[in-house]
Design an enzyme around this catalytic site. Sequence first.
Site, PDB file in Angstrom:
ATOM      1  N   SER A   1       0.837  -1.187   0.109  1.00 29.12           N
ATOM      2  CA  SER A   1       0.009   0.059  -0.131  1.00 29.12           C
ATOM      3  C   SER A   1       0.684   1.198  -0.135  1.00 29.12           C
ATOM      4  CB  SER A   1      -1.004   0.277   1.304  1.00 29.12           C
ATOM      5  OG  SER A   1      -0.247   0.120   2.346  1.00 29.12           O
TER       6      SER A   1
ATOM      7  N   GLY B   1       0.563   4.033   1.177  1.00 23.01           N
ATOM      8  CA  GLY B   1       0.855   4.548   2.743  1.00 23.01           C
ATOM      9  C   GLY B   1       1.988   4.010   3.364  1.00 23.01           C
ATOM     10  N   SER B   2       2.025   2.803   3.329  1.00 21.79           N
ATOM     11  CA  SER B   2       3.092   2.052   4.079  1.00 21.79           C
ATOM     12  C   SER B   2       4.699   2.400   3.525  1.00 21.79           C
ATOM     13  CB  SER B   2       2.917   0.582   4.153  1.00 21.79           C
ATOM     14  OG  SER B   2       1.774   0.138   4.619  1.00 21.79           O
ATOM     15  N   VAL B   3       4.565   2.566   2.114  1.00 22.78           N
ATOM     16  CA  VAL B   3       5.997   2.473   1.565  1.00 22.78           C
ATOM     17  C   VAL B   3       6.338   4.283   1.477  1.00 22.78           C
ATOM     18  CG1 VAL B   3       6.910   2.791  -0.560  1.00 22.78           C
ATOM     19  CG2 VAL B   3       5.339   0.952  -0.083  1.00 22.78           C
TER      20      VAL B   3
END
Length: 184
Positions: free
Chosen positions: A156, A158-160
């Site tokens: 996702s 957001g995580s990256v």
Amino acid sequence: MKKADKPNFNGLHWVDDQKRSYPYQTLAAQVIGYSNADDDGKAGIEQSQDEILHGAVIRKVQERDRLGRVYDETSNEREKPSDIVLTINVGYQNIAEQELAKGVKAAEAKSGIAIVMDHRTGDILALANYPTFDPNTITESTTDNIGNKAIQSMYSPGSVFKIVTYGSALEKHLFTPEQNDRCR
């Protein structure tokens, strides 16, 4: 007159065969990939660039039966094989793989990935996956270790991109690394 390398016994015959050798063993294994006994690339660069490594087929002969079904096919001519040049740096790759293995073990995680990129050019200098495999002994490997999770897995955004936001805030002096508890 017999060839010196022919067997001296009736019924014994030589078969010319080749086997790819991967001198760096596990180093960048998921990037390089491997080829099978028929010299067909089955993973990594070996698979994605198979036609370039063998040379593209220029002329192919197909033998068909009276119903038009192909029962024999031979490639008569191929282009000259080409080399593939990667931006992977052996030194960076080795360090990335060693540190990744340490980090995964210390965190008691199942796996991990690491990517080292030249920020000026975008060149990938190292792309490591842990656990890895040895393409020389592919039959001893599990299928989970062969895939290159760095490019085949979905993440996702957001995580990256949390690290991008964090780095930008550090660069703009919005906080210091000592204050990072407030940013979680």
